[in-house]
Scaffold this motif. Structure first.
Motif, mmCIF file in Angstrom:
data_model
loop_
_atom_site.group_PDB
_atom_site.id
_atom_site.type_symbol
_atom_site.label_atom_id
_atom_site.label_comp_id
_atom_site.label_asym_id
_atom_site.label_seq_id
_atom_site.Cartn_x
_atom_site.Cartn_y
_atom_site.Cartn_z
ATOM 1 N N MET A 1 -2.470 -23.648 -9.089
ATOM 2 C CA MET A 1 -3.512 -23.125 -9.983
ATOM 3 C C MET A 1 -2.895 -22.040 -10.886
ATOM 4 S SD MET A 1 -7.037 -21.146 -9.003
ATOM 5 C CE MET A 1 -7.662 -22.337 -7.840
ATOM 6 N N LYS A 2 -3.268 -22.082 -12.170
ATOM 7 C CA LYS A 2 -2.722 -21.061 -13.072
ATOM 8 C C LYS A 2 -3.615 -19.805 -13.064
ATOM 9 C CE LYS A 2 0.425 -23.400 -16.029
ATOM 10 N NZ LYS A 2 0.927 -23.687 -17.362
ATOM 11 N N ASN A 3 -2.994 -18.651 -13.079
ATOM 12 C CA ASN A 3 -3.796 -17.427 -13.126
ATOM 13 C C ASN A 3 -3.976 -16.971 -14.584
ATOM 14 O OD1 ASN A 3 -1.454 -16.109 -13.877
ATOM 15 N ND2 ASN A 3 -1.112 -15.167 -11.885
ATOM 16 N N SER A 4 -4.585 -15.827 -14.773
ATOM 17 C CA SER A 4 -4.990 -15.452 -16.132
ATOM 18 C C SER A 4 -3.827 -15.023 -17.028
ATOM 19 C CB SER A 4 -6.078 -14.382 -16.103
ATOM 20 O OG SER A 4 -5.506 -13.158 -15.727
ATOM 21 N N VAL A 5 -2.639 -14.856 -16.464
ATOM 22 C CA VAL A 5 -1.466 -14.666 -17.322
ATOM 23 C C VAL A 5 -0.615 -15.934 -17.321
ATOM 24 C CG1 VAL A 5 -1.335 -12.151 -17.379
ATOM 25 C CG2 VAL A 5 -0.322 -13.381 -15.442
ATOM 26 N N GLY A 23 -7.106 -10.734 -14.126
ATOM 27 C CA GLY A 23 -7.204 -9.694 -15.160
ATOM 28 C C GLY A 23 -7.005 -8.338 -14.523
ATOM 29 N N ALA A 24 -6.477 -7.410 -15.311
ATOM 30 C CA ALA A 24 -6.058 -6.118 -14.760
ATOM 31 C C ALA A 24 -7.211 -5.345 -14.137
ATOM 32 C CB ALA A 24 -5.396 -5.273 -15.845
ATOM 33 N N TYR A 25 -8.410 -5.550 -14.647
ATOM 34 C CA TYR A 25 -9.523 -4.741 -14.151
ATOM 35 C C TYR A 25 -10.589 -5.601 -13.477
ATOM 36 C CZ TYR A 25 -7.107 -1.524 -17.235
ATOM 37 O OH TYR A 25 -6.134 -0.765 -17.836
ATOM 38 N N ALA A 26 -10.214 -6.831 -13.103
ATOM 39 C CA ALA A 26 -11.196 -7.782 -12.555
ATOM 40 C C ALA A 26 -11.793 -7.310 -11.235
ATOM 41 C CB ALA A 26 -10.550 -9.146 -12.376
ATOM 42 N N ASN A 27 -11.042 -6.539 -10.469
ATOM 43 C CA ASN A 27 -11.545 -6.118 -9.159
ATOM 44 C C ASN A 27 -12.095 -4.699 -9.148
ATOM 45 O OD1 ASN A 27 -11.468 -8.257 -7.287
ATOM 46 N ND2 ASN A 27 -9.234 -8.213 -7.351
ATOM 47 N N THR A 430 10.611 -14.505 -17.571
ATOM 48 C CA THR A 430 11.024 -15.200 -16.352
ATOM 49 C C THR A 430 10.003 -14.997 -15.240
ATOM 50 O OG1 THR A 430 13.295 -14.758 -17.022
ATOM 51 C CG2 THR A 430 12.950 -15.481 -14.745
ATOM 52 N N SER A 431 9.370 -13.850 -15.251
ATOM 53 C CA SER A 431 8.330 -13.535 -14.264
ATOM 54 C C SER A 431 7.439 -12.451 -14.868
ATOM 55 C CB SER A 431 8.971 -13.042 -12.960
ATOM 56 O OG SER A 431 7.978 -12.674 -12.026
ATOM 57 N N ILE A 432 6.257 -12.277 -14.277
ATOM 58 C CA ILE A 432 5.355 -11.233 -14.796
ATOM 59 C C ILE A 432 5.010 -10.242 -13.691
ATOM 60 C CG2 ILE A 432 3.059 -10.751 -15.742
ATOM 61 C CD1 ILE A 432 3.222 -13.368 -17.253
ATOM 62 N N THR A 433 5.179 -8.979 -14.007
ATOM 63 C CA THR A 433 4.859 -7.904 -13.070
ATOM 64 C C THR A 433 3.632 -7.137 -13.553
ATOM 65 O OG1 THR A 433 7.267 -7.596 -13.010
ATOM 66 C CG2 THR A 433 5.920 -6.063 -11.726
ATOM 67 N N THR A 434 3.601 -6.850 -14.846
ATOM 68 C CA THR A 434 2.558 -6.006 -15.432
ATOM 69 C C THR A 434 1.880 -6.788 -16.564
ATOM 70 O OG1 THR A 434 3.744 -3.974 -14.889
ATOM 71 C CG2 THR A 434 2.165 -3.839 -16.694
ATOM 72 N N PRO A 435 0.554 -6.961 -16.475
ATOM 73 C CA PRO A 435 -0.118 -7.778 -17.479
ATOM 74 C C PRO A 435 -0.170 -7.087 -18.843
ATOM 75 C CG PRO A 435 -1.720 -6.819 -15.965
ATOM 76 C CD PRO A 435 -0.368 -6.472 -15.433
ATOM 77 N N GLY A 436 -0.024 -7.907 -19.890
ATOM 78 C CA GLY A 436 0.034 -7.398 -21.254
ATOM 79 C C GLY A 436 -1.196 -6.621 -21.677
ATOM 80 N N GLU A 437 -2.347 -6.928 -21.076
ATOM 81 C CA GLU A 437 -3.557 -6.192 -21.475
ATOM 82 C C GLU A 437 -3.466 -4.703 -21.151
ATOM 83 O OE1 GLU A 437 -7.171 -6.809 -19.026
ATOM 84 O OE2 GLU A 437 -5.956 -8.178 -17.820
ATOM 85 N N THR A 438 -2.509 -4.325 -20.288
ATOM 86 C CA THR A 438 -2.343 -2.903 -19.942
ATOM 87 C C THR A 438 -1.167 -2.265 -20.680
ATOM 88 O OG1 THR A 438 -0.902 -3.337 -18.045
ATOM 89 C CG2 THR A 438 -3.282 -3.334 -17.625
ATOM 90 N N ILE A 505 -2.602 -12.314 -6.751
ATOM 91 C CA ILE A 505 -1.243 -12.819 -6.997
ATOM 92 C C ILE A 505 -1.032 -13.003 -8.492
ATOM 93 C CG2 ILE A 505 0.411 -14.651 -6.508
ATOM 94 C CD1 ILE A 505 -1.020 -15.199 -3.901
ATOM 95 N N ILE A 506 -0.149 -12.196 -9.042
ATOM 96 C CA ILE A 506 0.122 -12.299 -10.478
ATOM 97 C C ILE A 506 1.294 -13.240 -10.748
ATOM 98 C CG2 ILE A 506 1.628 -10.259 -10.633
ATOM 99 C CD1 ILE A 506 0.162 -9.677 -13.360
ATOM 100 N N ASP A 507 2.159 -13.434 -9.739
ATOM 101 C CA ASP A 507 3.268 -14.361 -9.942
ATOM 102 C C ASP A 507 3.921 -14.685 -8.598
ATOM 103 O OD1 ASP A 507 4.938 -16.037 -11.310
ATOM 104 O OD2 ASP A 507 5.826 -14.479 -12.582
#
Lengths: 513, 513
Positions: A1-5, A23-27, A430-438, A505-507
C-alpha cells in the motif's frame, strides 16, 4: 500500500497497530493511554542499590530471552557502556533481545556478531551508522530495524509500543541510590536527555558510572526514585570521543555561502524579532549559520529568547555574549557545550520528551521559530531523506529532524546541490524521513528555494537579494551536473522500517541486491 | 478487625483493595503497576494553551460529576487558587467531586458549604485543620476522608488508588505552555513539590498563575509536557501568608531545653559524622533543634551532607555558613527558604515522590540519618498521633511524619510531657498516625526516652549527661500531673480513614458524640 508521500509499504507490516503515514499532522489530537512500568517498591531504608558488577546487576534485573533493553548515546563514539553491557549479557547467554537505542554507531561494533548469533534480533534507533549500519543494511538482523526520530522514540516508549524491560543508563556521575547526571564525573557527556524516558518507563533501571559521588548527586536529571541498581565500572567512556573538539567552523566557501543564505532567510522573515527561538544542527553549513546570524543580531539589536538542540560552541558563545537568554539542551555536541550546561545558569537540560515527543501535551519543538537542518537528499515535493545513502545503505539518523521540521514556524534545509557525483536535490529520494509538508525553505549553493505552500515566506523574501529559485530548477540543474541516477536494485527483504514521529510508517528500507 | 497497632478497623472498610495495617515494613518489596494517565497528544505547533478564564479551562477539561480533582498547598494559608477553582466549579454546577489535596486548612473554608451541598463528597489529604477540619470531624462529608502522609498520597496516585481526572496547579509563574514554578512571580511559594505527581498522573492538568512569563520559564519543576491549559488570574495568593515570617525562634525555655536534648542525642549517636543527613519540622522545639545543633557542628568540625524538608531559615543559614552541603526542598516554610531555593545553587527542589513515596524505588527519606518530629500524643508503645486532638477532633497533619520516621536511622520525637491540662505521653493515644516501631527516641521536658527496640541508641547515649527515662515513667508522670483522661464517647460513623504510607489502614477517626 502506498502512503501519503507515495512510498510503497508492504501490507504484512501493517499489523500490531502499525499504520501507514497519512500526513505530518494526521494524528494530532489522538488520545494516548500511557504505558505502565511495573516497579518493585520500597527498598528498605538501609538497603543499598550498589551492585558489585555488571553481571550481578543484569542477573538481579531478571533479564531473560526475548526481553527489550535500552541504551542512550550521549557518550557518542566514546561510549564504553553499551558494549560492556552487551558483552556481559552475551556471556550470560541471554538471547533474542530487542535493543531500544537512542542511536547506534561506531561504539556498537561489538553488536554485529551478536546480531549474527541471535543475541540481538530486533532494534529501534534514531540513527544507524558504521559497522552496525552495514550489518543491518545487509539484512543480518532477524527482524527489520525500527528507525524512529528522537521524539518518535519517546512516543513509542510512552505509548507502550516499545516496552523496555531493563534500561542501562551510563552516567558521568551517580550516587549509590542512582541520582545520575552527565556532569561531575571523569568522562562528562553534559546531559542525559535521551535516557529520561527510559528511566521512567522501564521496569528495571541500571545506572552504570565510573564516578560515584555522595548522596544526593546534584543535578540529577535521572532521579534515584526511578533506579533499581547502580554499578561502578572503571571507565564509562573515552572523554575525547564523547565530546570531541572536532566540530570546527567550516572554511568551505560553499558552506559559508549557504550559511549566509540561511542567516539572511532568518533575518528577513517575520519571526525574527525579540524572543525568537532557533535550533541548528552540527553539520558544516548548519553550524556556520549559528555564526552567520550574529551580525544580524548585532545590527538589529534583536535578541533570541532561546536556542535548543544539539548545543554547540557557537550557541554557547551567543549565550555568553547575551544574544540568547536560554539554552534548552537535549544533547551536548562538543566540549564547550558539555562544560557550559548547568555551569551557565541559563543553559539547562531538557529530556527528549520535552524536546520532541509528538505524543505528549506539547514539546519544545512546537515552540521553535527557526530550525536549520541538513539533508542527504531532498525531492521535488521537499521530502527529505537523512537516513539512507544514495546507494541504498543505511548511514544516517533522523535524530530530531522530522520533529523540529514539524514544529518550527520556519524549517530550513541546507544542502549542497551536488555531493561528489550525486545530486542532493532530485526528482525522487532514495528514502523519505521528513515529509515535504513540514519543510519550508531549501538553501543550496545554487540558490534558495521556498516551498510553494509557504506563500507567506515567499512574500517576505521576494524583495531581498537572496537568489530565489524553484525546486524544479534545482532538480534540473542537479541532473545536468550528475546525470540521471541509475535505479537501485532491491531485494524483497525489508531491513528497516522508518517511522514518522507519530508512529506511522513513512518508509521502509529494502536490502540492496 | 484489629490491626497490628491494636486499632479497631471496621470490616466494611476492608474492600476495594483496602487492607489493614500489618507493620511499618510489611509491604516492602511489593510489586506495583503504575497508573496510566490518558493524555491528548500533540497540540499543534501554533496552538496556545492559554485559556481566557478558569471556567473556560474547567469546561475544556471535560470535568464532570463524580470526578476527582487535585490541589497542592504550597501557598498555605495564603492560597487563593483552590477557593477560586471550587467557586467556579460550584457555579458550573458540577457535583459529587473527590478532592485529592496535599493539605487542607484555613484557605479552604469555602469548601465547607460545598461539602454540605454535595459538590464535594470525598477527600484525600495529608492534613486537615480549621473550618474544613471541623466540618469533616462533624461528619458532614458524605464519605470518610482519607488522611494520607505526603509519601502515601504519592503512592495512592501512582498506584492508581486515586485517579486524578483534573489537577489544578497554582504556580507563582508559568509560561503559556505550562512550564511552571514556585518562583519568578509576584506571590512566590518557592517549590511545587506536591504538585509533581499530580502533573504526571492526572489526565488533564490546568496551571493557574498570576505571572505569565516568556517561554521557556526556567526553572520549571512542572514541565509543559504535562500541562493541558494555562489560566492567568489576578492574584494566586497573599504572599504574606504563603510564607509568613511568623515562624520565629522560640524563647520558651521548655522548648529550648528539649531542642538542646535533641541536639545532644544527635551529637552522641553514630550517624553524627561527615555527610550526615538531617530533617526537622517547623514547630518550636524542632526548629530550635536546627539552631542548637550548630555548636556541635562547630566544635566537632563535622559537616552535614544534606538537610531536607520543610526548609526553614535556620537550615538556610546552615547552608550559607557552610555547615551543610545540600538542601533538598519539598516545601518552603518561610520567606528565607522561598528566597533561597534555586538562588542558593545547592538548595534544590525535589518532588514529593522523591521526598517520601514508599511505592517508588527508594525515596530520600530512606537516606535520612536524623529526623526531629513533633507529636500531639505518644503512647507507651511509642505510637504517635499527629492528626486527632485529645478531644477527638481532626486538627493536624501527618505530612511527612510517618515517612521520615520510617526512613531515618534515628527518628526523634520532641514533645512536652503535658500541654495545658492534657498529657502528651499517655497509656493510649486518641489515634495513631505513626507506628511506634519507627520511633526511636522521645525527647520531652521531663527527660529523654529511648525505644527499647533501639538498644544501639541506648548504648550510645547511656554515658552522656542526658536525663534518660523510661516511657512508663513518662506515662506515669503525665498521669500524675493531669489525672487519667476521660474516655471520649464516639458515634459509629467513621469520618476519616488514616492510611499508613503503604496504603494500609492504620486507624479510623469516628465522629465524637
Amino acid at each position: 500500500m502506498k502512503n501519503s508521500v507515495n512510498r510503497e509499504i508492504p501490507d504484512y507490516l501493517l499489523k500490531d497497530g502499525n499504520e501507514i503515514f497519512k500526513g505530518a499532522y494526521a494524528n494530532d489530537g489522538k488520545e494516548i493511554v500511557r504505558d505502565t512500568p511495573t516497579i518493585k517498591s520500597n527498598i528498605k531504608p538501609r538497603d543499598t542499590k550498589l551492585v558489585e558488577n555488571l553481571k550481578e546487576a543484569i542477573k538481579k534485573t531478571g533479564l531473560k530471552d526475548g526481553d527489550t533493553i535500552s541504551f542512550h548515546h550521549h557518550f557518542r563514539d566514546g561510549d564504553f557502556v553499551a558494549a560492556m553491557v552487551m558483552d556481559a549479557i552475551h556471556e550470560l547467554g541471554i538471547k533474542d533481545l530487542f535493543i531500544c537505542a537512542s542511536s547506534l554507531g561506531k561504539a556498537h561494533r561489538n553488536f554485529v556478531p551478536m546480531i549474527e548469533d541471535g543475541t540481538i534480533t530486533g532494534v529501534s534507533t534514531s540513527g544507524v551508522r558504521d559497522e552496525i549500519g552495514e550489518a543491518i543494511s545487509e539484512g543480518k538482523l532477524k527482524n527489520p530495524a525500527y528507525i524512529r526520530s528522537h521524539g518518535g522514540r519517546v512516543g513509542a516508549i510512552e505509548s507502550g509500543k516499545v516496552k523496555i524491560d531493563v534500561a542501562f543508563i551510563g552516567a558521568s556521575s551517580s550516587d549509590e541510590y542512582g541520582n545520575a547526571s552527565g556532569i561531575n564525573g571523569k568522562a562528562n557527556c553534559g546531559v542525559l536527555s535521551y535516557a529520561g524516558v527510559d528511566a521512567k518507563y522501564a521496569d528495571k533501571v541500571v545506572v552504570i558510572t565510573d564516578t560515584l559521588v555522595d548522596f544526593p548527586n546534584y543535578p540529577h536529571p535521572i532521579s534515584s526514585v526511578d533506579v533499581d541498581y547502580v554499578v561502578k565500572v572503571d571507565n564509562i567512556g573515552d572523554p575525547a570521543k564523547i565530546a570531541s573538539g572536532a566540530i570546527r567552523m567550516t572554511k568551505d566557501p560553499r558552506e559559508l555561502k549557504m550559511a549566509e543564505y540561511c542567516a539572511k532567510v532568518i533575518a528577513n522573515t517575520e519571526w525574527f524579532k525579540d524572543g525568537f527561538s532557533f535550533q541548528t544542527g552540527a553539520g558544516g553549513a548548519s553550524l556556520a549559520a549559528a555564526v552567520k546570524i550574529k551580525p544580524y543580531l548585532e545590527k538589529s539589536g534583536i535578541k533570541m529568547g532561546w536556542a535548543m538542540g544539539g548545543i554547540t560552541e557557537p550557541i554557547v558563545n551567543l549565550l555568553r555574549e547575551g544574544y540568547v537568554k536560554y539554552l534548552a539542551d537535549d544533547q551536548a555536541f562538543d566540549v564547550a557545550s558539555v562544560e557550559s550546561v548547568y555551569k551557565d545558569p541559563a543553559h539547562f537540560e531538557i529530556d527528549s520528551s520535552e524536546y520532541a515527543n509528538p505524543l505528549n501535551k506539547g514539546a519544545y519543538v512546537n515552540k521553535l521559530d527557526y530550525v536549520v537542518l541538513g539533508a542527504l537528499e531532498i525531492d521535488k515535493d521537499f521530502n527529505v531523506n537523512v537516513v539512507v545513502g544514495s546507494d541504498g545503505t543505511i548511514q544516517g539518523a533522523p535524530g530530531g529532524h522530522p520533529d523540529t521540521a514539524a514544529g518550527a514556524n520556519c524549517s530550513i534545509i541546507v544542502a549542497p546541490l551536488v555531493r561528489g557525483r550525486i545530486a542532493t536535490v532530485r526528482e525522487k529520494c532514495t528514502s523519505i524521513t521528513t515529509p515535504g509538508e513540514t519543510v519550508d525553505v531549501l538553501v543550496t549553493d545554487y540558490g534558495v528555494c521556498i516551498n510553494p505552500n509557504r506563500k507567506d515566506i515567499l512574500e517576505q523574501l521576494k524583495d531581498t537579494d537572496l537568489p530565489l529559485v524553484s525546486i524544479e530548477d534545482l532538480v534540473k540543474r542537479g541532473e545536468e551536473i550528475t546525470g540521471t541516477p541509475d535505479d537501485i536494485e532491491y531485494d524483497d527483504q525489508v531491513v528497516a522500517i522508518i517511522e514518522y514521529r507519530d508512529g506511522s510508517i513513512i518508509d521502509v528500507v529494502r536490502k540492496v541486491k
